[in-house]
Design a protein around this motif. Structure first.
Motif, mmCIF file in Angstrom:
data_model
loop_
_atom_site.group_PDB
_atom_site.id
_atom_site.type_symbol
_atom_site.label_atom_id
_atom_site.label_comp_id
_atom_site.label_asym_id
_atom_site.label_seq_id
_atom_site.Cartn_x
_atom_site.Cartn_y
_atom_site.Cartn_z
ATOM 1 N N LEU A 290 5.913 49.920 -17.033
ATOM 2 C CA LEU A 290 5.275 50.938 -17.870
ATOM 3 C C LEU A 290 6.258 52.038 -18.224
ATOM 4 C CD1 LEU A 290 2.657 52.212 -19.057
ATOM 5 C CD2 LEU A 290 2.359 53.316 -16.840
ATOM 6 N N VAL A 291 6.996 52.518 -17.232
ATOM 7 C CA VAL A 291 7.966 53.589 -17.470
ATOM 8 C C VAL A 291 9.056 53.131 -18.440
ATOM 9 C CG1 VAL A 291 9.715 55.040 -16.377
ATOM 10 C CG2 VAL A 291 7.528 54.677 -15.238
ATOM 11 N N VAL A 292 9.568 51.923 -18.226
ATOM 12 C CA VAL A 292 10.613 51.395 -19.105
ATOM 13 C C VAL A 292 10.087 51.248 -20.533
ATOM 14 C CG1 VAL A 292 12.083 49.407 -19.580
ATOM 15 C CG2 VAL A 292 11.818 50.217 -17.233
ATOM 16 N N SER A 293 8.887 50.706 -20.657
ATOM 17 C CA SER A 293 8.309 50.484 -21.974
ATOM 18 C C SER A 293 8.070 51.793 -22.715
ATOM 19 C CB SER A 293 6.997 49.709 -21.850
ATOM 20 O OG SER A 293 6.427 49.499 -23.109
ATOM 21 N N LEU A 294 7.538 52.782 -22.028
ATOM 22 C CA LEU A 294 7.267 54.062 -22.680
ATOM 23 C C LEU A 294 8.557 54.738 -23.119
ATOM 24 C CD1 LEU A 294 4.347 55.567 -20.564
ATOM 25 C CD2 LEU A 294 4.267 54.235 -22.656
#
Length: 309
Positions: A290-294
């Protein structure tokens, strides 16, 4: 300088703090209502087939808005109605069926929210064939980072679930459908309608489309069950009217860039919400992805603000 002049700056601080507090509460409500659409579909899917849910959500939303669309005006022209029907087929029918079917097949609700929240990436990819705007180097980098985040987040759920692999592509197709509608609307010469009119036409158009698969699934009559009725009311008044009203209100109170950034909080909220309500998987891999995608989405979004000629 008078005492009144000296007191003026300090007296403005409480007002600014109050305005900031109202804005933060408004944005928090927006994130919750935006996430409510995924949770509502997940809840209602335990009580009725997916297309029956989508049919009644769209039909009730359109019928509630219809008196306002007709009474408040302005007068609707044929080509405006036809264009809004096209947008309804793409932005409503295509987008909603994509993520709803994925949830119904067992794809984790939070992961579906993450995939559909990658709309800036889909818009960037489709901008070249539709608007003739090629991706910049920064957009390519952000796109690959965002895709890597989704793969990281989905890898764990692929291992623990029994969901067919193709089901993970449904929210991708839904997001591309919404991106296509967004770009068509951007390049269209048709005059913009008030939100209550355009949303009414789009909802009723989507309901007509959803009626066909709903009929094949077993009919279009509503399920006389508290769970189904409650889920539809939730989807209509919280996920549809609430989310859209808060979205436009937030745009008036703040900048589009800030509102877009706030909406990126909806996937983690959805993940935690689905974990608490339905016991869906929640892992460090999903959080890391999630962090990488955001991060990738933010890179793309920031690079999509060219100066207007």
């Amino acid at each position: 300088m008078s005492p009144t002049d000296l007191a003026a700056p300090s007296s403005l601080r409480p007002n600014r703090l109050w305005a900031l507090g109202i804005l933060v509460l408004l944005e928090a409500a927006l994130v919750v209502s935006w996430s409510a659409g995924f949770i509502g579909v997940r809840f209602a899917s335990d009580h009725a087939p997916i297309f029956l849910i989508l049919f009644w959500r769209s039909l009730v939303s359109g019928l509630v808005l219809l008196p306002f669309a007709l009474a408040l005006g302005p007068r609707m022209r044929g080509r405006d109605i036809a264009f809004q029907m096209l947008l309804g087929a793409l932005a409503m029918a295509g987008y909603l069926s994509g993520f709803a079917l994925a949830i119904g097949l067992g794809v984790p609700t939070g992961l579906v929210a993450l995939i559909t929240d990658m709309l800036p990436l889909a818009v960037a990819f489709l901008s070249w064939p539709i608007l003739g705007q090629a991706l910049t180097g920064r957009q390519w980098i952000g796109s690959f980072i965002g895709l890597a985040g989704v793969l990281i987040a989905s890898g764990w759920s692929l291992e623990v679930g029994h969901v067919p692999l193709w089901a993970y592509g449904l929210p991708v197709l839904g997001t591309l459908s919404l991106a296509l509608a967004t770009l068509l609307q951007k390049r269209s010469p048709v005059n913009a309608m008030p939100v209550y009119q355009s949303l009414c036409i789009q909802c009723l158009s989507a309901a007509a489309i959803f009626a066909v698969p709903a009929w094949h699934e077993g009919g279009v009559l509503p399920v006389l069950d508290r769970g189904f009725i409650g889920g539809i009311l939730w989807l209509v008044f919280v996920a549809t009217f609430g989310a859209w009203s808060l979205y436009y209100l937030a745009l008036r109170k703040s900048s589009p860039a800030r509102v877009t950034a706030v909406l990126y909080l909806s996937p983690p909220v959805t993940m935690v919400w689905a974990w608490l309500m339905f016991g869906e998987p929640l892992s460090w891999a999903m959080a890391g992805g999630l962090v990488v995608s955001l991060a990738g989405i933010l890179i793309v979004a920031k690079s999509q603000a060219p100066a207007r000629p």
